[in-house]
Enzyme design. Structure first.
Site, PDB file in Angstrom:
ATOM      1  N   CYS A 115      12.608  17.355   9.379  1.00  0.00           N
ATOM      2  CA  CYS A 115      11.133  17.352   9.264  1.00  0.00           C
ATOM      3  C   CYS A 115      10.469  18.402  10.140  1.00  0.00           C
ATOM      4  CB  CYS A 115      10.596  15.981   9.629  1.00  0.00           C
ATOM      5  SG  CYS A 115      11.229  14.746   8.515  1.00  0.00           S
ATOM      6  N   HIS A 261       3.325  16.824   9.831  1.00  0.00           N
ATOM      7  CA  HIS A 261       4.369  16.499   8.864  1.00  0.00           C
ATOM      8  C   HIS A 261       3.931  15.232   8.124  1.00  0.00           C
ATOM      9  CE1 HIS A 261       8.075  15.433   7.069  1.00  0.00           C
ATOM     10  NE2 HIS A 261       8.330  14.435   7.898  1.00  0.00           N
ATOM     11  N   ASN A 291       7.344  12.366   1.187  1.00  0.00           N
ATOM     12  CA  ASN A 291       7.852  13.160   2.306  1.00  0.00           C
ATOM     13  C   ASN A 291       8.814  14.226   1.760  1.00  0.00           C
ATOM     14  OD1 ASN A 291       9.286  14.166   4.478  1.00  0.00           O
ATOM     15  ND2 ASN A 291       9.679  12.174   5.422  1.00  0.00           N
TER      16      ASN A 291
HETATM   17  N1  ACO Z   1       9.514  -2.294  -0.855  1.00  0.00           N
HETATM   18  C1  ACO Z   1       9.326  -3.576  -0.524  1.00  0.00           C
HETATM   19  N2  ACO Z   1       9.748  -4.108   0.633  1.00  0.00           N
HETATM   20  C2  ACO Z   1      10.393  -3.293   1.490  1.00  0.00           C
HETATM   21  C3  ACO Z   1      10.618  -1.928   1.205  1.00  0.00           C
HETATM   22  C4  ACO Z   1      10.159  -1.444  -0.029  1.00  0.00           C
HETATM   23  N3  ACO Z   1      10.312  -0.159  -0.400  1.00  0.00           N
HETATM   24  N4  ACO Z   1      11.266  -1.367   2.229  1.00  0.00           N
HETATM   25  C5  ACO Z   1      11.452  -2.331   3.152  1.00  0.00           C
HETATM   26  N5  ACO Z   1      10.929  -3.513   2.705  1.00  0.00           N
HETATM   27  C6  ACO Z   1      10.891  -4.804   3.347  1.00  0.00           C
HETATM   28  C7  ACO Z   1      12.032  -4.981   4.324  1.00  0.00           C
HETATM   29  O1  ACO Z   1      13.185  -5.477   3.686  1.00  0.00           O
HETATM   30  C8  ACO Z   1      11.437  -5.969   5.321  1.00  0.00           C
HETATM   31  O2  ACO Z   1      11.539  -7.248   4.769  1.00  0.00           O
HETATM   32  P1  ACO Z   1      11.812  -8.541   5.732  1.00  0.00           P
HETATM   33  O3  ACO Z   1      10.630  -8.596   6.656  1.00  0.00           O
HETATM   34  O4  ACO Z   1      11.899  -9.673   4.769  1.00  0.00           O
HETATM   35  O5  ACO Z   1      13.083  -8.231   6.467  1.00  0.00           O
HETATM   36  C9  ACO Z   1       9.960  -5.592   5.345  1.00  0.00           C
HETATM   37  O6  ACO Z   1       9.688  -4.876   4.117  1.00  0.00           O
HETATM   38  C10 ACO Z   1       9.590  -4.705   6.528  1.00  0.00           C
HETATM   39  O7  ACO Z   1      10.543  -3.641   6.556  1.00  0.00           O
HETATM   40  P2  ACO Z   1      10.499  -2.495   7.585  1.00  0.00           P
HETATM   41  O8  ACO Z   1      11.606  -1.521   7.338  1.00  0.00           O
HETATM   42  O9  ACO Z   1      10.386  -3.124   8.941  1.00  0.00           O
HETATM   43  O10 ACO Z   1       9.104  -1.818   7.158  1.00  0.00           O
HETATM   44  P3  ACO Z   1       8.187  -0.859   7.957  1.00  0.00           P
HETATM   45  O11 ACO Z   1       6.841  -1.415   8.061  1.00  0.00           O
HETATM   46  O12 ACO Z   1       8.854  -0.339   9.216  1.00  0.00           O
HETATM   47  O13 ACO Z   1       8.078   0.376   6.934  1.00  0.00           O
HETATM   48  C11 ACO Z   1       8.889   2.601   6.695  1.00  0.00           C
HETATM   49  C12 ACO Z   1       9.224   1.101   6.578  1.00  0.00           C
HETATM   50  C13 ACO Z   1       7.787   2.918   5.710  1.00  0.00           C
HETATM   51  C14 ACO Z   1      10.124   3.389   6.330  1.00  0.00           C
HETATM   52  C15 ACO Z   1       8.424   2.935   8.141  1.00  0.00           C
HETATM   53  O14 ACO Z   1       9.295   2.325   9.074  1.00  0.00           O
HETATM   54  C16 ACO Z   1       8.322   4.393   8.431  1.00  0.00           C
HETATM   55  O15 ACO Z   1       7.576   5.118   7.807  1.00  0.00           O
HETATM   56  N6  ACO Z   1       9.042   4.869   9.469  1.00  0.00           N
HETATM   57  C17 ACO Z   1       8.966   6.264   9.908  1.00  0.00           C
HETATM   58  C18 ACO Z   1       9.548   7.196   8.899  1.00  0.00           C
HETATM   59  C19 ACO Z   1       9.584   8.591   9.454  1.00  0.00           C
HETATM   60  O16 ACO Z   1       8.646   9.071  10.057  1.00  0.00           O
HETATM   61  N7  ACO Z   1      10.689   9.268   9.269  1.00  0.00           N
HETATM   62  C20 ACO Z   1      10.834  10.573   9.847  1.00  0.00           C
HETATM   63  C21 ACO Z   1      10.714  11.620   8.881  1.00  0.00           C
HETATM   64  S1  ACO Z   1      11.984  11.631   7.666  1.00  0.00           S
HETATM   65  C22 ACO Z   1      13.149  12.835   8.176  1.00  0.00           C
HETATM   66  O17 ACO Z   1      13.177  13.298   9.275  1.00  0.00           O
HETATM   67  C23 ACO Z   1      14.148  13.196   7.225  1.00  0.00           C
END
Ligand code: ACO
Length: 336
Positions: A115, A261, A291
């Protein structure tokens, strides 16, 4: 003194649009969940049958950027290609792009900073230009994520956020006494958190590099500790902003547009509030593209230019955090 100036930008998105509702056909998710947690409404993915790599997307973006800069391929002194999803394991996508541009011996360098690929790439281009080694550098950020994602419920946390796409910038060393071009950059990495966002296999540290077992365990798909990355971004992005502003001798008010980003709309909204930046000064387009990793920042700049949000004399602050973990920021000013 030579200043590192962006003289042309271009972007290219594959035509196939995948909406959040489309994803619900393949995994247990909902458009509401994706939109609420990430801000994403749709993304572009290459055609399912394959055959299109980041060098192909990068070529389209490069041709647009070069046309706007008034360059022909022969003008390019160096290609820097930023991607986490190279066309093949080796050689680098920069070499493939070089050939597609019809070049015979122009050097090409791939950087694997995910990223922050554009930030590392722009800083590298700036260093090459200021050293006098190269003067016209084509910097490309391009990704084809969709062919490497787990498009089932198991992979839903990662899969819903990624889109395919490319953007390119033509960068030139231009003599100027003005305070323009790349004004400051701050780059960081913390390998301690490498496993918090990675794609493990095929891996040279595994023997064999890939096996049925690895495939069954899904270790050939990206894996992310989303919460950890999210929290790191909330902490590091404000820190690196202050650091780079200090280096440039500027204040927050001197920045016309912040181009972060595009990993998650909530990260960027939190950043805007924490830094007390007026809403319209932080650019978002994650809604339409998801992304696109190394492509997000130049893609956003290209759109912002087209929307006339920025132009002559504008000062921009690019910033991001991602796999590595790496993070950074660059301040850039267009000539007036
Ligand atoms: N649809 C429905 N439910 C989902 C999904 C989905 N796509 N994905 C996860 N869930 C569920 C999980 O199973 C979990 O359920 P549970 O509570 O029953 O266990 C619940 O939703 C919460 O899951 P989390 O993974 O904790 O969700 P979070 O709010 O953290 O969101 C996300 C996930 C969007 C990926 C977030 O953590 C995020 O954006 N993180 C940062 C990403 C980032 O900046 N990455 C860096 C850049 S990428 C790179 O460098 C290549």
């Amino acid at each position: 003194m030579k200043k590192t100036m962006i003289t042309g930008t271009g972007r290219y998105l594959p035509p196939r649009i995948v909406t959040n509702n489309d994803l619900t056909k393949w995994m247990d998710t909902s458009s509401e969940w994706i939109q609420k947690r990430t801000g994403i409404e749709q993304r572009h993915w290459v055609e399912e049958e394959g055959g299109t790599g980041p060098a192909d997307l990068g070529l389209e973006a490069s041709l647009i950027a070069m046309k706007r800069a008034g360059w022909t391929a022969g003008d390019i002194d160096l290609i820097i290609f930023a991607t986490l999803s190279p066309d093949v394991n080796f050689p680098g996508s920069g070499c493939l792009l070089q050939y597609k541009l019809g070049l015979e011996s122009t050097p090409a360098l791939d950087i694997r900073q995910q990223c922050t690929g554009f930030l590392y790439g722009l800083s590298t281009a700036d260093a090459f230009i200021r050293s006098g080694l190269y003067n016209k550098i084509l910097l490309v950020g391009a990704e084809v994520h969709s062919t490497g994602l787990d498009i089932t419920t198991r992979g839903r946390d990662v899969t819903v956020i990624f889109g395919d796409g490319a953007a390119a910038v033509c960068i030139e060393g231009i003599e100027s006494d003005e305070q323009v071009g790349v004004l400051a950059s701050s780059l960081h990495a913390q390998g301690e958190f490498a496993k918090s966002l990675w794609l493990e296999a095929p891996a040279s540290m595994l023997n064999p590099r890939i096996s049925e077992k690895i495939l069954d365990e899904g270790r050939h798909y990206p894996e992310m500790d989303g919460k950890l990355i999210f929290k790191m971004a909330l902490k590091k992005l404000p820190e690196v902003t202050i650091e780079v502003l200090e280096k440039a001798g500027l204040n927050l008010d001197d920045i016309d547009l912040f181009i972060p980003h595009q990993a998650n709309m909530r990260i960027n909204q939190f950043y805007q509030k924490t830094m007390n930046i007026p809403k319209g000064k932080v650019f978002h387009n994650i809604q339409r593209y998801g992304n696109t990793t190394a492509a997000t920042i130049p893609l956003a700049m290209d759109e912002a230019l087209e929307m006339k949000l920025i132009g002559k004399g504008s000062t921009l602050l690019f910033l991001g955090l991602g796999a590595g973990v790496t993070w950074g920021a660059v301040i850039y000013r267009f000539a007036g």
